[in-house]
Design an enzyme around this catalytic site. Structure first.
Site, PDB file in Angstrom:
ATOM      1  N   CYS A  12     -56.159  -1.293  -3.768  1.00 12.21           N
ATOM      2  CA  CYS A  12     -56.042  -1.106  -5.038  1.00 12.21           C
ATOM      3  C   CYS A  12     -57.520  -0.614  -5.585  1.00 12.21           C
ATOM      4  O   CYS A  12     -57.656  -0.014  -6.454  1.00 12.21           O
ATOM      5  CB  CYS A  12     -55.764  -2.401  -5.818  1.00 12.21           C
ATOM      6  SG  CYS A  12     -54.156  -2.737  -5.773  1.00 12.21           S
ATOM      7  N   HIS A  51     -49.292  -1.706  -6.682  1.00 11.08           N
ATOM      8  CA  HIS A  51     -49.475  -2.748  -5.221  1.00 11.08           C
ATOM      9  C   HIS A  51     -48.233  -3.302  -5.067  1.00 11.08           C
ATOM     10  O   HIS A  51     -47.409  -3.811  -5.635  1.00 11.08           O
ATOM     11  CB  HIS A  51     -50.492  -3.811  -5.723  1.00 11.08           C
ATOM     12  CG  HIS A  51     -50.619  -4.775  -4.711  1.00 11.08           C
ATOM     13  ND1 HIS A  51     -51.636  -4.734  -3.624  1.00 11.08           N
ATOM     14  CD2 HIS A  51     -49.890  -5.888  -4.352  1.00 11.08           C
ATOM     15  CE1 HIS A  51     -51.451  -5.737  -3.031  1.00 11.08           C
ATOM     16  NE2 HIS A  51     -50.438  -6.578  -3.227  1.00 11.08           N
ATOM     17  N   THR A 100     -53.677  -5.945   8.200  1.00  5.95           N
ATOM     18  CA  THR A 100     -54.927  -6.984   7.767  1.00  5.95           C
ATOM     19  C   THR A 100     -55.045  -6.474   6.273  1.00  5.95           C
ATOM     20  O   THR A 100     -55.999  -7.299   5.307  1.00  5.95           O
ATOM     21  CB  THR A 100     -56.085  -6.134   8.326  1.00  5.95           C
ATOM     22  OG1 THR A 100     -56.217  -4.930   8.252  1.00  5.95           O
ATOM     23  CG2 THR A 100     -56.146  -6.612   9.930  1.00  5.95           C
ATOM     24  N   HIS A 105     -48.942   0.395   3.091  1.00  5.30           N
ATOM     25  CA  HIS A 105     -49.458   1.581   3.725  1.00  5.30           C
ATOM     26  C   HIS A 105     -48.984   2.093   4.934  1.00  5.30           C
ATOM     27  O   HIS A 105     -48.497   1.109   5.744  1.00  5.30           O
ATOM     28  CB  HIS A 105     -50.927   1.685   3.881  1.00  5.30           C
ATOM     29  CG  HIS A 105     -51.485   0.449   4.960  1.00  5.30           C
ATOM     30  ND1 HIS A 105     -51.553  -1.053   4.515  1.00  5.30           N
ATOM     31  CD2 HIS A 105     -51.662   0.506   6.140  1.00  5.30           C
ATOM     32  CE1 HIS A 105     -51.533  -1.761   5.653  1.00  5.30           C
ATOM     33  NE2 HIS A 105     -51.850  -0.858   6.763  1.00  5.30           N
ATOM     34  N   HIS A 107     -49.518   4.282   8.349  1.00  6.09           N
ATOM     35  CA  HIS A 107     -50.737   5.028   9.303  1.00  6.09           C
ATOM     36  C   HIS A 107     -49.879   6.386   9.844  1.00  6.09           C
ATOM     37  O   HIS A 107     -48.974   6.102  10.363  1.00  6.09           O
ATOM     38  CB  HIS A 107     -51.118   4.148  10.371  1.00  6.09           C
ATOM     39  CG  HIS A 107     -51.742   2.825  10.168  1.00  6.09           C
ATOM     40  ND1 HIS A 107     -53.049   2.764  10.374  1.00  6.09           N
ATOM     41  CD2 HIS A 107     -51.422   1.616   9.853  1.00  6.09           C
ATOM     42  CE1 HIS A 107     -53.300   1.201   9.949  1.00  6.09           C
ATOM     43  NE2 HIS A 107     -52.189   0.807   9.463  1.00  6.09           N
TER      44      HIS A 107
END
Ligand code: AMP
Ligand code: ZN
Length: 121
Positions: A12, A51, A100, A105, A107
């Site tokens: 954020c 979020h 973590t 998200h 990758h």
């Protein structure tokens, strides 16, 4: 609050511009930036600006936005010239699986010999 900006969330804060990042793509509702600890020559993270704690929570709350994140991941792969050679999309979910940062998200990983570096992202 889910779907709202959280002051204590790293991603954020990156979305808000409070923490610097190397942006590679941006849309109204998503941001793509380079991972600070790349595990393959191309290692970009695509996040929704809102979020959500993980990918499944994002998809439950806003399936269209989850689809946009995936489409952006594909566009990143194209921009990074790894679409033809192939790339991985990884969503770590839960600390036991290596998550973590608890802001959804994906990758985008590609390039090189296809091997990951130190960790399975
Ligand atoms: P995960 O382990 O799946 O939650 O992924 C979090 C990722 O965020 C890791 O690959 C980290 O290297 C990356 N990361 C942590 N801090 C930053 C930052 N300030 N800018 C870019 N990437 C970061
Ligand atoms: Zn967040």
């Amino acid at each position: 609050m889910i779907g709202e900006v959280q002051a204590d969330c790293l991603f954020c804060r990156i979305v808000a511009g409070e923490i610097p990042s190397t942006k590679v793509r941006e849309t109204e509702h998503t941001l793509a930036f380079r991972d600070i600890n790349p595990q393959m020559p191309t290692h970009v993270l695509v996040v929704p600006k809102a979020h959500y704690p993980n990918a499944a929570a994002l998809a439950e709350a806003d399936p269209a936005l989850a689809g946009t994140v995936l489409a952006e991941a594909g566009r990143v792969a194209g921009d990074e010239k790894v679409a033809d050679s192939g790339y991985r999309l990884i969503f770590n979910t839960g600390s036991g699986a290596g998550q973590t940062v608890f802001h959804a998200h994906v990758h985008v990983l590609g390039g090189g010999n296809g091997e990951l570096h130190e960790r399975l992202v």
